[in-house]
Structure formats: structure tokens, C-alpha cells
Design an enzyme around this catalytic site. Structure first.
Site, PDB file in Angstrom:
ATOM      1  N   CYS A  36       0.878  -1.285   0.157  1.00 51.28           N
ATOM      2  CA  CYS A  36      -0.155   0.005  -0.081  1.00 51.28           C
ATOM      3  C   CYS A  36       0.761   1.366  -0.071  1.00 51.28           C
ATOM      4  CB  CYS A  36      -0.908  -0.075   1.100  1.00 51.28           C
ATOM      5  SG  CYS A  36      -0.319   0.214   2.811  1.00 51.28           S
ATOM      6  N   CYS A 105      -2.483  -3.191   8.485  1.00 55.45           N
ATOM      7  CA  CYS A 105      -2.351  -1.828   9.222  1.00 55.45           C
ATOM      8  C   CYS A 105      -1.933  -1.973  10.554  1.00 55.45           C
ATOM      9  CB  CYS A 105      -3.566  -0.907   9.001  1.00 55.45           C
ATOM     10  SG  CYS A 105      -4.332  -1.096   7.318  1.00 55.45           S
TER      11      CYS A 105
HETATM   12 FE1  FES Z   1      -1.536   0.577   4.319  1.00 57.29          FE
HETATM   13 FE2  FES Z   1      -3.401   0.539   5.895  1.00 57.29          FE
HETATM   14  S1  FES Z   1      -3.705   0.373   3.687  1.00 57.29           S
HETATM   15  S2  FES Z   1      -1.302   0.447   6.276  1.00 57.29           S
END
Ligand code: FES
Length: 144
Positions: A36, A105
């Protein structure tokens, strides 16, 4: 919990605790998620083996901010050994749960804490901790 954020996650996202930087930190953790692209920095002050201050800066999603915030609250005032026992599951649980797709996360928050402690121990004892790697979550640790 499957999809929706708990009210506690929303509250920590809207009003995160311990945001910022500690200029003279005893330990600095820097971690990132390769998928991400979110990044979490954590700063700790340690006196007599107790974490006396902790701050974070997170460039990431709402769950990353909420889990950073909660993890700082959970390790404040703890010994280094106690803080090392913090797990991402405990952080997620303290937030009233996280959607399954957001559990990674909370892994970032756990790793940020461990990375800051690792840095502190390397500076003070010359020997860090073994960093966990969770290949399944494509988690990576950014070098200091
Ligand atoms: Fe990357 Fe939450 S989507 S840490």
C-alpha cells in the site's frame, strides 16, 4: 467485525494521540508496507528501561493512523520487555476490531514499535531484537 470501522477506530483516526516527533528520541522506528506504500515512524524516550514518551508520524490509511495512535497509548509507561509483547491482534482488539482487509495496518503498528525498540537497544546495548517478517502480508522494514 468484517467491514465497518468500530467507533473507537474512527475516534482514534479523527483524534489521534501522541502525534509528532521526539527530536532527541532514544529509539526511532521506521516501517513501511510495500503493497500500500504506507509509512509509519515511531519515536520513543526511555528512562530506566521504561518508555516515558512515544510519538508517531504515519503517512497512511485511517486504520494505520488509528493503530499507531492506540499502540502509542498501549506502550506508554511500559518496560521495554512489556512493549515487545505488544501484538497487532492486541492493538486491533483494543480498537474494537478491524475489518479483515485492514489487519495488515495493525501489523505495521506492531512493527513500528518493535523497530523503535530495536533501534534503542542497538544504540544502548549494541544488540537489537529479531525483527519479525510477515511475507504473507508483504510487509517490509525500511532501513534507518
Ligand atoms: Fe496501508 Fe493501511 S492500507 S497501512
Amino acid at each position: 467485525m468484517d467491514q465497518a470501522y468500530s467507533s473507537k477506530v474512527m475516534e482514534h483516526f479523527a483524534n489521534p494521540r501522541n502525534v509528532g516527533e521526539i527530536p532527541d528520541a532514544d529509539g526511532i522506528g521506521k516501517v513501511g508496507n510495500a503493497i500500500c506504500g504506507d509509512i509509519m515512524n515511531m519515536y520513543i524516550k526511555v528512562e530506566n528501561n521504561i518508555i516515558t514518551d512515544v510519538k508517531f508520524k504515519t503517512f497512511g490509511c485511517g486504520a494505520a493512523i488509528a493503530t499507531s495512535s492506540m499502540s502509542t497509548e498501549m506502550i506508554m509507561g511500559k518496560t521495554i520487555e512489556e512493549a515487545l509483547e505488544l501484538t497487532n491482534d492486541a492493538v486491533a482488539e483494543a480498537l474494537g476490531g478491524l475489518p479483515r482487509v485492514k489487519m495488515h495496518c495493525s501489523v505495521l503498528a506492531e512493527q513500528a514499535v518493535r523497530s523503535a525498540i530495536d533501534d534503542y537497544l542497538k544504540k544502548t546495548t549494541g544488540k537489537g531484537i529479531e525483527m519479525k517478517r510477515d511475507e504473507e502480508l508483504h510487509h517490509c522494514v525500511i532501513e534507518n
